[in-house]
Design a protein around this motif. Structure first.
Motif: not given
Length: 193
Positions: A51-69
């Motif tokens: 996902m684009p970084y901006w979307l990862v930030q938003e949905v990651g803050a809500r706990g829907f996804v976990t970003a990996t490096m």
């Protein structure tokens, strides 16, 4: 657009493009059927996607996804940067490598994030020295290939070096006006009297 952009970054094209970079994620919930087609994933799965970084930030803050490096910021690449920073074509991997790397390091907050910051700062200082050295001491016939391997930040430094060299050559030939004091110096001279 990310809610974490500062006012100066909001209209900055480079900041916007930086946040468009794809980041691998693992879904923490089963993907609902109505979102599956948008995410290009089978419904009910938790497959790793990007996902684009901006979307990862938003949905990651809500706990829907976990970003990996991303691999381009992983330990292997960090070790290559430590060994010989100039040999890694960062601009090919990610045009906004340093900017995105710092955002990822902030998002990580752990030891991996600190290691990434150290690798980025060390690589940047080595690469800038190499860029300026190459610019001043070689007649570069493969300049376009070389420029494509640089990040946008490094390309701006390279362009600034070219401009500075042209201005210096013009000044040496007396092609420029006489050197004048900067406005701030003139103001301080007035206040002294």
């Amino acid at each position: 657009m990310s809610g974490n952009m500062t006012g100066s970054e909001y209209f900055d094209l480079n900041a916007i493009l930086c946040e468009e970079a794809s980041i691998p994620v693992q879904f923490n919930l089963d993907i609902p059927a109505n979102l599956a087609s948008l995410l290009d994933a089978p419904a009910g799965s938790r497959d790793v996607k990007e996902m684009p970084y901006w979307l990862v930030q938003e949905v990651g803050a809500r706990g829907f996804v976990t970003a990996t490096m991303p691999k381009s910021f992983g330990k292997k690449v960090q070790n290559k940067l430590k060994a010989d920073a100039m040999s890694v074509p960062l601009g090919s991997n990610c045009p906004h490598y340093y900017e995105l790397g710092m955002k990822l390091a902030i998002m990580d907050q752990g030891e991996d994030g600190q290691d990434l910051v150290q690798a980025l700062s060390s690589a940047f200082s080595h690469r800038v020295r190499g860029i300026l050295d190459r610019f001043q001491n070689t007649e570069d016939r493969n300049a376009m290939k070389y420029l494509n391997s640089l990040t946008t930040s490094e390309q701006r430094i390279y362009s600034s070096a070219q401009l500075s060299l042209r201005h210096h050559a013009t000044w040496k030939r007396r092609g420029m006006e006489t050197i004048e004091h900067a406005p701030i110096v003139r103001m301080t001279k007035r206040t002294r009297h």
